[in-house]
Design a protein around this motif. Structure first.
Motif, PDB file in Angstrom:
ATOM      1  N   SER A   1      18.326   4.944  65.894  1.00 28.60           N
ATOM      2  CA  SER A   1      17.121   4.131  66.054  1.00 28.60           C
ATOM      3  C   SER A   1      16.531   3.768  64.702  1.00 28.60           C
ATOM      4  O   SER A   1      16.151   2.609  64.465  1.00 28.60           O
ATOM      5  CB  SER A   1      16.075   4.892  66.885  1.00 28.60           C
ATOM      6  OG  SER A   1      16.522   5.062  68.211  1.00 28.60           O
ATOM      7  N   ALA A   2      16.444   4.748  63.796  1.00 28.46           N
ATOM      8  CA  ALA A   2      15.858   4.491  62.476  1.00 28.46           C
ATOM      9  C   ALA A   2      16.656   3.444  61.715  1.00 28.46           C
ATOM     10  O   ALA A   2      16.079   2.557  61.066  1.00 28.46           O
ATOM     11  CB  ALA A   2      15.778   5.793  61.681  1.00 28.46           C
ATOM     12  N   LEU A   3      17.969   3.512  61.784  1.00 28.62           N
ATOM     13  CA  LEU A   3      18.798   2.570  61.042  1.00 28.62           C
ATOM     14  C   LEU A   3      18.747   1.171  61.664  1.00 28.62           C
ATOM     15  O   LEU A   3      18.740   0.172  60.949  1.00 28.62           O
ATOM     16  CB  LEU A   3      20.234   3.078  60.949  1.00 28.62           C
ATOM     17  CG  LEU A   3      20.405   4.449  60.263  1.00 28.62           C
ATOM     18  CD1 LEU A   3      21.875   4.745  60.028  1.00 28.62           C
ATOM     19  CD2 LEU A   3      19.630   4.519  58.964  1.00 28.62           C
ATOM     20  N   LYS A   4      18.698   1.099  62.972  1.00 28.95           N
ATOM     21  CA  LYS A   4      18.580  -0.210  63.626  1.00 28.95           C
ATOM     22  C   LYS A   4      17.251  -0.882  63.295  1.00 28.95           C
ATOM     23  O   LYS A   4      17.149  -2.111  63.320  1.00 28.95           O
ATOM     24  CB  LYS A   4      18.740  -0.059  65.138  1.00 28.95           C
ATOM     25  CG  LYS A   4      20.182   0.163  65.572  1.00 28.95           C
ATOM     26  CD  LYS A   4      20.292   0.277  67.082  1.00 28.95           C
ATOM     27  CE  LYS A   4      21.759   0.383  67.510  1.00 28.95           C
ATOM     28  NZ  LYS A   4      21.903   0.528  68.984  1.00 28.95           N
ATOM     29  N   LEU A   5      16.240  -0.075  62.983  1.00 27.26           N
ATOM     30  CA  LEU A   5      14.928  -0.608  62.617  1.00 27.26           C
ATOM     31  C   LEU A   5      14.801  -0.866  61.117  1.00 27.26           C
ATOM     32  O   LEU A   5      13.737  -1.253  60.641  1.00 27.26           O
ATOM     33  CB  LEU A   5      13.829   0.352  63.074  1.00 27.26           C
ATOM     34  CG  LEU A   5      13.620   0.436  64.587  1.00 27.26           C
ATOM     35  CD1 LEU A   5      12.683   1.586  64.947  1.00 27.26           C
ATOM     36  CD2 LEU A   5      13.061  -0.883  65.116  1.00 27.26           C
ATOM     37  N   GLY A   6      15.877  -0.642  60.373  1.00 28.59           N
ATOM     38  CA  GLY A   6      15.858  -0.992  58.950  1.00 28.59           C
ATOM     39  C   GLY A   6      15.840   0.175  57.985  1.00 28.59           C
ATOM     40  O   GLY A   6      15.665  -0.032  56.781  1.00 28.59           O
ATOM     41  N   GLY A   7      16.001   1.393  58.471  1.00 26.93           N
ATOM     42  CA  GLY A   7      16.004   2.547  57.580  1.00 26.93           C
ATOM     43  C   GLY A   7      17.119   2.481  56.554  1.00 26.93           C
ATOM     44  O   GLY A   7      18.218   2.015  56.851  1.00 26.93           O
ATOM     45  N   LYS A   8      16.834   2.952  55.349  1.00 30.85           N
ATOM     46  CA  LYS A   8      17.799   2.873  54.256  1.00 30.85           C
ATOM     47  C   LYS A   8      18.300   4.230  53.776  1.00 30.85           C
ATOM     48  O   LYS A   8      19.254   4.286  52.993  1.00 30.85           O
ATOM     49  CB  LYS A   8      17.166   2.141  53.069  1.00 30.85           C
ATOM     50  CG  LYS A   8      16.956   0.653  53.303  1.00 30.85           C
ATOM     51  CD  LYS A   8      18.283  -0.084  53.373  1.00 30.85           C
ATOM     52  CE  LYS A   8      18.109  -1.586  53.431  1.00 30.85           C
ATOM     53  NZ  LYS A   8      19.406  -2.293  53.425  1.00 30.85           N
TER      54      LYS A   8
END
Length: 287
Positions: A94-101
Motif C-alpha cells: 500500500s505504501a509503495l502504491k501511494l508513492g513511498g520511496k
C-alpha cells in the motif's frame, strides 16, 4: 561555505511532527525550510508507521502556496515496526502504491534496538529466524525490487544486516542503504562498513549526530569522515537524521556538516556526490 552546495541538496532521513516524540519542525515547517535553502527533496521518517500521505499533503500545500515556483519535493516511506504489523508485505505494498520511496526495516521494534536499550522483547519484530530472513521479508524484497525503491536496514544489528543484505541482493534488490552505521546502537565497525560497500555496493547513510540520553547528543562528524575515507565517497550518503529539539535546526545541521567536510579537505565534487547525486539516484530524481 559555498552556499551553492545547499542548492538542490537532498536529505533522506528527517523526523518531523506529528510524532510521539516532539520534533523541532512539523511537516510544513520542514518543507518551508527546504524551499528556503533551495533543497531538491527531503524524505520524512517516523517510527510510528508511514509518512507517505504526509508527504503528499506537503507537496499539495507547496503547490497551492508557492504556485510551483520551486523544484522542491517531499517524499515518505514506511517503517516496519510493531505498529505496522512488523514485517508486513500488505502494508508495504500500500505504501509503495501511494508513492513511498523507502522501506525501513524495524527501528524501535528491532531486536537489536530493544536489547541495547534494555527493553522488554515482547514487542520485538524479528527479521531473521534460524539465521535466515523470515518468509515475509522475501515478499518485501520482491516489492522493493518491482517498485525500484530503497530498502534501509534501520536499527537491526550488523550481523542481521549482513544476512538481510545478502538475501536482498540475491532477490534482485538494487537500492540498499545501511542506516546510520556509526550510531552506538547499530555499532557497525569500520571494517564491516568497508566489506559491505566492497562486496554488496551498499550506500552507508552517515548522519549528523547521535543521542546519548538525557537530551544530549554527540557529533558523528569525525566518525563520518573516517567512513568516507575508508569506504570511498561513492558509498557514503550525507544525511542529518534531523528533527531533535536538542540539535540545531535541520538546515543549520546540514550546513555545519558540509562545512566540516570542507574544513577537512573533502573536495566539493565529492561533497556534491554525497549530498545530491547518490540521493537523486536512489529517488530517481533529476538534479
Amino acid at each position: 561555505m559555498n552556499k551553492k552546495l545547499l542548492e538542490g541538496i537532498i536529505d533522506m532521513h528527517v523526523h518531523t511532527n506529528p510524532d510521539i516524540r516532539h520534533r523541532r519542525y512539523d511537516d510544513f515547517e520542514l518543507m518551508e525550510a527546504g524551499i528556503r535553502i533551495g533543497a531538491r527533496a527531503i524524505v520524512i521518517k517516523t517510527h510510528q508507521g508511514t509518512t507517505v500521505d504526509r508527504a503528499y499533503l506537503c507537496n499539495k500545500h507547496n503547490e497551492l502556496t508557492h504556485h510551483s515556483d520551486n523544484n522542491f519535493t517531499m517524499f515518505g516511506g514506511i517503517t516496519l515496526n510493531r505498529q505496522m504489523g512488523g514485517i508486513n508485505p500488505y502494508a508495504v505494498e500500500s505504501a509503495l502504491k501511494l508513492g513511498g520511496k523507502v522501506v525501513w526495516l524495524p527501528t524501535q521494534s528491532a531486536r537489536n534496538h530493544l536489547v541495547k536499550m534494555k527493553q522488554p522483547l515482547d514487542r520485538c519484530v524479528d527479521v531473521l529466524k534460524d539465521g535466515k530472513p523470515v518468509p515475509e521479508l522475501y515478499d518485501i524484497f520482491r516489492l522493493v525490487k518491482d517498485f525500484n525503491i530503497v530498502l534501509a536496514t534501520s536499527h537491526i544489528s550488523p550481523e542481521e544486516s549482513y544476512r538481510v543484505i545478502e538475501a536482498a541482493r540475491d532477490a534482485g534488490v538494487k537500492k540498499i542503504v545501511v542506516t546510520h552505521p556509526e550510531w552506538w546502537l547499530v555499532d557497525m565497525s569500520l571494517d564491516d562498513q568497508v566489506r559491505l560497500a566492497r562486496d554488496y555496493d551498499v550506500i552507508h547513510e552517515h548522519c549528523f549526530a547521535q543521542p546519548l540520553g538525557g537530551g544530549k547528543y554527540k557529533s558523528n562528524l569525525p566518525m563520518n569522515l573516517e567512513a568516507i575515507e575508508a569506504c570511498g565517497y561513492k558509498n557514503v550518503m550525507v544525511c542529518t537524521d534531523g528533527g531533535q529539539v536538542e540539535n540545531p535546526c535541520w538546515e543549520d545541521a546540514l550546513a555545519q556538516y558540509i562545512q566540516y567536510l570542507i574544513d577537512h579537505n573533502i573536495p566539493e565534487n565529492q561533497i556534491y556526490h554525497m549530498t545530491h547525486t547518490i540521493q537523486a539516484n536512489l529517488l530517481d530524481l533529476s538534479i
